[in-house]
Write a protein that holds these residues in place. Structure first.
Motif, mmCIF file in Angstrom:
data_model
loop_
_atom_site.group_PDB
_atom_site.id
_atom_site.type_symbol
_atom_site.label_atom_id
_atom_site.label_comp_id
_atom_site.label_asym_id
_atom_site.label_seq_id
_atom_site.Cartn_x
_atom_site.Cartn_y
_atom_site.Cartn_z
ATOM 1 N N ASP A 53 -6.962 10.354 10.606
ATOM 2 C CA ASP A 53 -7.709 9.512 11.538
ATOM 3 C C ASP A 53 -8.014 8.174 10.874
ATOM 4 N N GLY A 54 -7.160 7.199 11.160
ATOM 5 C CA GLY A 54 -7.348 5.875 10.590
ATOM 6 C C GLY A 54 -6.599 4.857 11.415
ATOM 7 N N SER A 55 -6.064 3.841 10.755
ATOM 8 C CA SER A 55 -5.319 2.783 11.432
ATOM 9 C C SER A 55 -3.856 2.861 11.018
ATOM 10 N N GLY A 118 -13.246 7.973 13.365
ATOM 11 C CA GLY A 118 -14.006 9.052 13.965
ATOM 12 C C GLY A 118 -14.197 10.205 13.000
ATOM 13 N N THR A 119 -13.595 10.068 11.803
ATOM 14 C CA THR A 119 -13.636 11.109 10.774
ATOM 15 C C THR A 119 -13.932 10.461 9.436
ATOM 16 N N ILE A 120 -14.766 11.098 8.641
ATOM 17 C CA ILE A 120 -15.074 10.604 7.299
ATOM 18 C C ILE A 120 -14.222 11.369 6.289
ATOM 19 N N TYR A 121 -13.673 10.624 5.321
ATOM 20 C CA TYR A 121 -12.857 11.204 4.248
ATOM 21 C C TYR A 121 -13.422 10.767 2.890
ATOM 22 N N THR A 122 -13.287 11.636 1.906
ATOM 23 C CA THR A 122 -13.668 11.250 0.543
ATOM 24 C C THR A 122 -12.532 10.547 -0.184
ATOM 25 N N LEU A 123 -11.307 10.709 0.275
ATOM 26 C CA LEU A 123 -10.118 9.999 -0.204
ATOM 27 C C LEU A 123 -9.904 10.097 -1.713
ATOM 28 N N PRO A 124 -9.763 11.298 -2.241
ATOM 29 C CA PRO A 124 -9.520 11.437 -3.680
ATOM 30 C C PRO A 124 -8.200 10.819 -4.127
ATOM 31 N N ALA A 125 -7.233 10.679 -3.223
ATOM 32 C CA ALA A 125 -5.938 10.110 -3.579
ATOM 33 C C ALA A 125 -5.796 8.653 -3.154
ATOM 34 N N GLY A 126 -6.857 8.058 -2.627
ATOM 35 C CA GLY A 126 -6.789 6.667 -2.202
ATOM 36 C C GLY A 126 -6.767 6.505 -0.699
ATOM 37 N N PRO A 127 -6.794 5.254 -0.199
ATOM 38 C CA PRO A 127 -6.998 4.995 1.225
ATOM 39 C C PRO A 127 -5.749 5.012 2.097
ATOM 40 N N PHE A 128 -4.563 5.186 1.494
ATOM 41 C CA PHE A 128 -3.312 5.131 2.270
ATOM 42 C C PHE A 128 -2.541 6.425 2.114
ATOM 43 N N ALA A 129 -1.936 6.886 3.217
ATOM 44 C CA ALA A 129 -1.054 8.058 3.179
ATOM 45 C C ALA A 129 0.170 7.766 4.032
ATOM 46 N N VAL A 183 -14.193 15.335 5.828
ATOM 47 C CA VAL A 183 -15.561 15.830 5.942
ATOM 48 C C VAL A 183 -15.752 16.304 7.384
ATOM 49 N N GLY A 184 -15.869 17.599 7.567
ATOM 50 C CA GLY A 184 -15.940 18.155 8.909
ATOM 51 C C GLY A 184 -14.597 18.707 9.329
ATOM 52 N N GLU A 185 -14.396 18.847 10.633
ATOM 53 C CA GLU A 185 -13.182 19.474 11.151
ATOM 54 C C GLU A 185 -12.032 18.483 11.201
ATOM 55 N N PRO A 186 -10.831 18.881 10.759
ATOM 56 C CA PRO A 186 -9.679 17.976 10.825
ATOM 57 C C PRO A 186 -9.366 17.559 12.254
ATOM 58 N N GLU A 187 -8.748 16.390 12.391
ATOM 59 C CA GLU A 187 -8.465 15.842 13.720
ATOM 60 C C GLU A 187 -7.375 16.614 14.452
ATOM 61 N N TRP A 226 -17.548 2.911 5.730
ATOM 62 C CA TRP A 226 -16.397 2.767 4.841
ATOM 63 C C TRP A 226 -16.160 4.043 4.047
ATOM 64 N N ASN A 227 -14.917 4.550 4.124
ATOM 65 C CA ASN A 227 -14.497 5.640 3.246
ATOM 66 C C ASN A 227 -14.136 5.107 1.861
ATOM 67 N N TRP A 228 -13.660 3.853 1.840
ATOM 68 C CA TRP A 228 -13.160 3.238 0.608
ATOM 69 C C TRP A 228 -13.300 1.729 0.724
ATOM 70 N N ARG A 229 -13.716 1.115 -0.372
ATOM 71 C CA ARG A 229 -13.717 -0.344 -0.463
ATOM 72 C C ARG A 229 -13.375 -0.734 -1.896
ATOM 73 N N PRO A 230 -12.784 -1.924 -2.098
ATOM 74 C CA PRO A 230 -12.429 -2.329 -3.467
ATOM 75 C C PRO A 230 -13.626 -2.365 -4.403
ATOM 76 N N ASP A 231 -14.814 -2.670 -3.884
ATOM 77 C CA ASP A 231 -16.001 -2.746 -4.728
ATOM 78 C C ASP A 231 -16.664 -1.389 -4.926
ATOM 79 N N LYS A 232 -16.113 -0.362 -4.256
ATOM 80 C CA LYS A 232 -16.622 1.009 -4.418
ATOM 81 C C LYS A 232 -15.428 1.947 -4.481
ATOM 82 N N ARG A 233 -14.565 1.732 -5.409
ATOM 83 C CA ARG A 233 -13.317 2.494 -5.457
ATOM 84 C C ARG A 233 -13.584 3.954 -5.799
ATOM 85 N N ARG A 234 -13.044 4.843 -4.953
ATOM 86 C CA ARG A 234 -13.089 6.279 -5.279
ATOM 87 C C ARG A 234 -11.783 6.707 -5.938
#
Length: 236
Positions: A53-55, A118-129, A183-187, A226-234
């Protein structure tokens, strides 16, 4: 400006009971049976991945130049939305990697999840898939996409199933938290049917209770989530 002269990516038809919007369309009943009930013969391979669930975005090699694109095919850097500006900057930082990864005429299409829709992710592998590798209008086989992504350490949606037909219920049970820390139920899930090493068709299923863009400022009137931002890199 559309560097490709076309859209970056089209739409995928929905399976029965999937949540559909006004502009969405359903797959043919025969395609639903191939995905979820019984393949035509041994030449059908059904591949199921998590639906993120993203762009929708793309990274294209056009005559040796790397371009970050939005779904409609325009340069991400020209978008009025900050999430796409962040994507353009993210691609610029990795321009050398994508120039090595993509041949002229190829593009890598995927989901950009920096901003929660509509979905929150912790994105351990980064913001793109990445979920598709395309040249012109032709989607390359999944094994080629997977090999290229593995070679260049590009994340993909979680692979749930490869083989015979599988019901949506069974596929959803394979999700867990997905591959990106949902975080929560998958889309939902995306079905990819390949035949004799070539893509035949795709289909998707989205939870009927899913509300599109429920976290977007345009609907909530609140600041972006924001799930991810450059100033808060996960993750890198």
């Amino acid at each position: 400006m559309k560097p490709l002269g076309r859209k970056n990516y089209g739409s995928i038809g929905h399976l029965p009971s999937s949540r559909m919007g006004p502009a969405d369309h359903a797959v043919h009943p025969g395609q639903q049976r191939i995905c979820c009930e019984k393949a035509r013969d041994k030449h059908d391979v059904i591949i199921v991945t998590e639906k993120l669930d993203g762009s929708n975005v793309g990274i294209a090699n056009v005559d040796g130049a790397i371009h970050a694109l939005g779904r409609a095919g325009y340069l991400a850097s020209t978008s009025k939305y900050e999430q796409h500006q962040l994507f353009a900057a993210w691609v610029r930082e990795r321009e050398a990697l994508f120039a090595e990864m993509l041949l002229p005429g190829e593009r890598l299409v995927g989901e950009w999840m920096a901003q929660a829709h509509g979905t929150i992710y912790t994105l351990p592998a980064g913001p793109f898939a990445a979920f598709d590798l395309i040249i012109g209008e032709k989607r390359l086989p999944f094994v080629e996409l997977a090999a290229r992504c593995q070679q260049f350490a590009i994340p993909q949606p979680k692979l749930l199933h490869v083989g015979a037909a599988i019901s949506v219920k069974a596929a959803m049970q394979l999700h867990g938290a997905g591959g990106h820390g949902c975080v929560g139920e998958p889309e939902g899930v995306v079905y990819r049917v390949e035949r004799k090493g070539e893509l035949d068709f795709m289909a998707k299923w989205v939870r009927p209770d899913k509300v599109d863009g429920s976290l977007l400022p345009e609907l909530t009137g609140q600041p972006p989530v924001w799930n991810w931002r450059p100033d808060k890199r996960r993750a890198a």
